[in-house]
Scaffold this motif. Structure first.
Motif, PDB file in Angstrom:
ATOM      1  N   ALA A 168      -7.753   0.820   5.554  1.00  0.00           N
ATOM      2  CA  ALA A 168      -7.084   1.100   4.274  1.00  0.00           C
ATOM      3  C   ALA A 168      -5.616   1.460   4.499  1.00  0.00           C
ATOM      4  O   ALA A 168      -4.729   0.967   3.796  1.00  0.00           O
ATOM      5  CB  ALA A 168      -7.804   2.227   3.546  1.00  0.00           C
ATOM      6  N   ARG A 169      -5.374   2.311   5.487  1.00  0.00           N
ATOM      7  CA  ARG A 169      -3.987   2.690   5.783  1.00  0.00           C
ATOM      8  C   ARG A 169      -3.199   1.485   6.283  1.00  0.00           C
ATOM      9  O   ARG A 169      -2.039   1.291   5.891  1.00  0.00           O
ATOM     10  CB  ARG A 169      -3.971   3.810   6.818  1.00  0.00           C
ATOM     11  N   MET A 170      -3.797   0.675   7.152  1.00  0.00           N
ATOM     12  CA  MET A 170      -3.111  -0.500   7.682  1.00  0.00           C
ATOM     13  C   MET A 170      -2.682  -1.443   6.555  1.00  0.00           C
ATOM     14  O   MET A 170      -1.540  -1.922   6.527  1.00  0.00           O
ATOM     15  CB  MET A 170      -4.012  -1.245   8.660  1.00  0.00           C
ATOM     16  N   LEU A 171      -3.582  -1.706   5.605  1.00  0.00           N
ATOM     17  CA  LEU A 171      -3.259  -2.631   4.520  1.00  0.00           C
ATOM     18  C   LEU A 171      -2.189  -2.059   3.594  1.00  0.00           C
ATOM     19  O   LEU A 171      -1.284  -2.777   3.155  1.00  0.00           O
ATOM     20  CB  LEU A 171      -4.524  -2.972   3.735  1.00  0.00           C
ATOM     21  N   HIS A 172      -2.266  -0.763   3.322  1.00  0.00           N
ATOM     22  CA  HIS A 172      -1.251  -0.152   2.456  1.00  0.00           C
ATOM     23  C   HIS A 172       0.111  -0.096   3.157  1.00  0.00           C
ATOM     24  O   HIS A 172       1.152  -0.308   2.526  1.00  0.00           O
ATOM     25  CB  HIS A 172      -1.691   1.241   2.022  1.00  0.00           C
ATOM     26  N   GLU A 173       0.099   0.169   4.463  1.00  0.00           N
ATOM     27  CA  GLU A 173       1.371   0.169   5.189  1.00  0.00           C
ATOM     28  C   GLU A 173       1.918  -1.248   5.326  1.00  0.00           C
ATOM     29  O   GLU A 173       3.129  -1.444   5.352  1.00  0.00           O
ATOM     30  CB  GLU A 173       1.202   0.843   6.545  1.00  0.00           C
ATOM     31  N   ALA A 174       1.025  -2.237   5.399  1.00  0.00           N
ATOM     32  CA  ALA A 174       1.481  -3.629   5.423  1.00  0.00           C
ATOM     33  C   ALA A 174       2.220  -3.960   4.125  1.00  0.00           C
ATOM     34  O   ALA A 174       3.251  -4.639   4.139  1.00  0.00           O
ATOM     35  CB  ALA A 174       0.305  -4.573   5.617  1.00  0.00           C
ATOM     36  N   ALA A 175       1.689  -3.466   3.003  1.00  0.00           N
ATOM     37  CA  ALA A 175       2.351  -3.692   1.716  1.00  0.00           C
ATOM     38  C   ALA A 175       3.762  -3.120   1.734  1.00  0.00           C
ATOM     39  O   ALA A 175       4.698  -3.717   1.187  1.00  0.00           O
ATOM     40  CB  ALA A 175       1.533  -3.053   0.590  1.00  0.00           C
ATOM     41  N   GLU A 176       3.912  -1.974   2.380  1.00  0.00           N
ATOM     42  CA  GLU A 176       5.234  -1.357   2.484  1.00  0.00           C
ATOM     43  C   GLU A 176       6.120  -2.106   3.468  1.00  0.00           C
ATOM     44  O   GLU A 176       7.264  -2.483   3.146  1.00  0.00           O
ATOM     45  CB  GLU A 176       5.088   0.097   2.938  1.00  0.00           C
ATOM     46  N   LYS A 177       5.620  -2.330   4.692  1.00  0.00           N
ATOM     47  CA  LYS A 177       6.428  -2.935   5.749  1.00  0.00           C
ATOM     48  C   LYS A 177       6.815  -4.373   5.421  1.00  0.00           C
ATOM     49  O   LYS A 177       7.924  -4.820   5.742  1.00  0.00           O
ATOM     50  CB  LYS A 177       5.679  -2.896   7.071  1.00  0.00           C
ATOM     51  N   TYR A 178       5.914  -5.116   4.812  1.00  0.00           N
ATOM     52  CA  TYR A 178       6.182  -6.526   4.531  1.00  0.00           C
ATOM     53  C   TYR A 178       7.209  -6.734   3.430  1.00  0.00           C
ATOM     54  O   TYR A 178       7.727  -7.842   3.270  1.00  0.00           O
ATOM     55  CB  TYR A 178       4.890  -7.246   4.134  1.00  0.00           C
ATOM     56  N   HIS A 218       8.160  -2.981  14.949  1.00  0.00           N
ATOM     57  CA  HIS A 218       7.908  -3.325  13.550  1.00  0.00           C
ATOM     58  C   HIS A 218       6.428  -3.550  13.255  1.00  0.00           C
ATOM     59  O   HIS A 218       5.958  -3.224  12.162  1.00  0.00           O
ATOM     60  CB  HIS A 218       8.691  -4.581  13.162  1.00  0.00           C
ATOM     61  N   GLY A 219       5.706  -4.113  14.189  1.00  0.00           N
ATOM     62  CA  GLY A 219       4.309  -4.456  13.943  1.00  0.00           C
ATOM     63  C   GLY A 219       3.303  -3.449  14.463  1.00  0.00           C
ATOM     64  O   GLY A 219       2.101  -3.741  14.513  1.00  0.00           O
ATOM     65  N   ALA A 220       3.758  -2.258  14.821  1.00  0.00           N
ATOM     66  CA  ALA A 220       2.866  -1.272  15.447  1.00  0.00           C
ATOM     67  C   ALA A 220       2.075  -0.443  14.440  1.00  0.00           C
ATOM     68  O   ALA A 220       1.238   0.366  14.845  1.00  0.00           O
ATOM     69  CB  ALA A 220       3.680  -0.345  16.342  1.00  0.00           C
ATOM     70  N   PHE A 221       2.299  -0.643  13.150  1.00  0.00           N
ATOM     71  CA  PHE A 221       1.670   0.241  12.164  1.00  0.00           C
ATOM     72  C   PHE A 221       0.146   0.119  12.141  1.00  0.00           C
ATOM     73  O   PHE A 221      -0.560   1.094  11.850  1.00  0.00           O
ATOM     74  CB  PHE A 221       2.248  -0.014  10.764  1.00  0.00           C
ATOM     75  N   GLY A 222      -0.387  -1.052  12.471  1.00  0.00           N
ATOM     76  CA  GLY A 222      -1.837  -1.226  12.464  1.00  0.00           C
ATOM     77  C   GLY A 222      -2.519  -0.393  13.540  1.00  0.00           C
ATOM     78  O   GLY A 222      -3.466   0.358  13.266  1.00  0.00           O
ATOM     79  N   GLU A 223      -2.042  -0.522  14.770  1.00  0.00           N
ATOM     80  CA  GLU A 223      -2.612   0.252  15.867  1.00  0.00           C
ATOM     81  C   GLU A 223      -2.446   1.746  15.618  1.00  0.00           C
ATOM     82  O   GLU A 223      -3.337   2.542  15.921  1.00  0.00           O
ATOM     83  CB  GLU A 223      -1.942  -0.137  17.194  1.00  0.00           C
ATOM     84  N   ARG A 224      -1.322   2.120  15.054  1.00  0.00           N
ATOM     85  CA  ARG A 224      -1.072   3.530  14.771  1.00  0.00           C
ATOM     86  C   ARG A 224      -2.056   4.063  13.730  1.00  0.00           C
ATOM     87  O   ARG A 224      -2.576   5.181  13.856  1.00  0.00           O
ATOM     88  CB  ARG A 224       0.363   3.706  14.290  1.00  0.00           C
ATOM     89  N   ALA A 225      -2.359   3.245  12.734  1.00  0.00           N
ATOM     90  CA  ALA A 225      -3.309   3.657  11.697  1.00  0.00           C
ATOM     91  C   ALA A 225      -4.687   3.892  12.294  1.00  0.00           C
ATOM     92  O   ALA A 225      -5.347   4.899  11.999  1.00  0.00           O
ATOM     93  CB  ALA A 225      -3.375   2.595  10.600  1.00  0.00           C
ATOM     94  N   PHE A 226      -5.134   2.983  13.154  1.00  0.00           N
ATOM     95  CA  PHE A 226      -6.459   3.143  13.763  1.00  0.00           C
ATOM     96  C   PHE A 226      -6.496   4.350  14.698  1.00  0.00           C
ATOM     97  O   PHE A 226      -7.519   5.027  14.807  1.00  0.00           O
ATOM     98  CB  PHE A 226      -6.842   1.879  14.530  1.00  0.00           C
ATOM     99  N   ALA A 227      -5.389   4.611  15.369  1.00  0.00           N
ATOM    100  CA  ALA A 227      -5.352   5.732  16.320  1.00  0.00           C
ATOM    101  C   ALA A 227      -5.349   7.079  15.617  1.00  0.00           C
ATOM    102  O   ALA A 227      -5.867   8.065  16.158  1.00  0.00           O
ATOM    103  CB  ALA A 227      -4.119   5.608  17.212  1.00  0.00           C
ATOM    104  N   GLU A 228      -4.792   7.133  14.409  1.00  0.00           N
ATOM    105  CA  GLU A 228      -4.586   8.420  13.753  1.00  0.00           C
ATOM    106  C   GLU A 228      -5.596   8.730  12.649  1.00  0.00           C
ATOM    107  O   GLU A 228      -5.735   9.900  12.268  1.00  0.00           O
ATOM    108  CB  GLU A 228      -3.173   8.485  13.180  1.00  0.00           C
ATOM    109  N   GLU A 229      -6.295   7.721  12.138  1.00  0.00           N
ATOM    110  CA  GLU A 229      -7.257   7.969  11.062  1.00  0.00           C
ATOM    111  C   GLU A 229      -8.646   8.256  11.635  1.00  0.00           C
ATOM    112  O   GLU A 229      -9.017   7.722  12.680  1.00  0.00           O
ATOM    113  CB  GLU A 229      -7.315   6.771  10.115  1.00  0.00           C
ATOM    114  N   PRO A 230      -9.447   9.066  10.943  1.00  0.00           N
ATOM    115  CA  PRO A 230     -10.739   9.488  11.492  1.00  0.00           C
ATOM    116  C   PRO A 230     -11.834   8.431  11.478  1.00  0.00           C
ATOM    117  O   PRO A 230     -12.795   8.518  12.253  1.00  0.00           O
ATOM    118  CB  PRO A 230     -11.123  10.677  10.595  1.00  0.00           C
ATOM    119  N   THR A 231     -11.723   7.435  10.587  1.00  0.00           N
ATOM    120  CA  THR A 231     -12.749   6.394  10.501  1.00  0.00           C
ATOM    121  C   THR A 231     -12.094   5.021  10.490  1.00  0.00           C
ATOM    122  O   THR A 231     -10.902   4.880  10.158  1.00  0.00           O
ATOM    123  CB  THR A 231     -13.601   6.540   9.220  1.00  0.00           C
TER     124      THR A 231
END
Length: 206
Positions: free
Chosen positions: A90-100, A71-84
């Motif tokens: 930005a992806r981590m925070l937006h996915e947090a809005a969804e996951k939370y 459930h909490g892996a979205f942050g690491e996944r965002a950093f691993a897959e985004e170029p910067t």
């Protein structure tokens, strides 16, 4: 006269029981969750729980590890897959809005909420270390981005990482208080305005 046989403990699906434990701690926090709450949710007796997972604290430590991998892996996944790093945050925070706020499980972040009113020093310290490790990881990525020219040299990496962590933790609590996904997405958008843009390179002779 028939004698009562002592049978083997009823078998159960360990992963299913663990997922129910995750949901129980996630919903109630560590301190407010009793062994009775856990065994009722997991569908097993206390002896089976202790045999399979250890005591409440040991079970919780496993819960936190598994939560971080699922459930909490979205942050690491965002950093691993985004170029910067900026895109990753930005992806981590937006996915947090969804996951939370998504249906099917308690709101917010287990690691953040489970520490509420926690009176067990070892558990409180473990959760604090995990949260601080997440912030340190963001800071490390920001420093690397500065070194590579992705972010301006004057970027305050510790402050920006701490700010990002505070936003993420605040979004978790806001979701518990009833904030919608869209409301939290707006928070994410506003938070990213505090992030410095990449410096524009001027062409020679311009």
């Amino acid at each position: 006269m028939a004698t009562k046989q002592r049978g083997r403990p009823r078998s159960f699906d360990r992963e299913t029981a663990l997922e129910q434990a995750i949901r129980t701690f996630w919903e109630q926090g560590y301190e407010a969750t009793s062994v009775t709450d856990l065994t009722r949710a997991m569908g097993i007796g206390a002896p089976s729980m202790y045999a399979a997972f250890g005591d409440k604290q040991s079970l919780f430590e496993e819960v936190v590890r598994v939560y971080g991998q699922t459930h909490g892996a979205f942050g690491e996944r965002a950093f691993a897959e985004e170029p910067t790093v900026r895109d990753g945050v930005a992806r981590m925070l937006h996915e947090a809005a969804e996951k939370y706020t998504e249906a099917g499980h308690p709101r917010g972040c287990l690691v953040i909420y489970a520490a509420t009113n926690c009176a067990t020093p070892e558990v409180e310290e473990g959760l604090r270390e995990r949260r601080n490790a997440n912030i340190s990881s963001i800071e490390t990525r920001i420093r690397a981005a500065v070194a590579e020219g992705e972010l301006p040299p004057a970027t305050d990496a510790p402050a920006l990482a701490r700010y990002t962590g505070a936003v993420l933790q605040g979004m978790s609590q806001q979701s518990r208080d009833g904030a919608t996904r869209r409301e939290l997405e707006v928070v994410a958008e506003l938070a990213m305005r505090a992030w410095p843009e990449r410096e524009q390179q001027t062409s020679a002779g311009a």
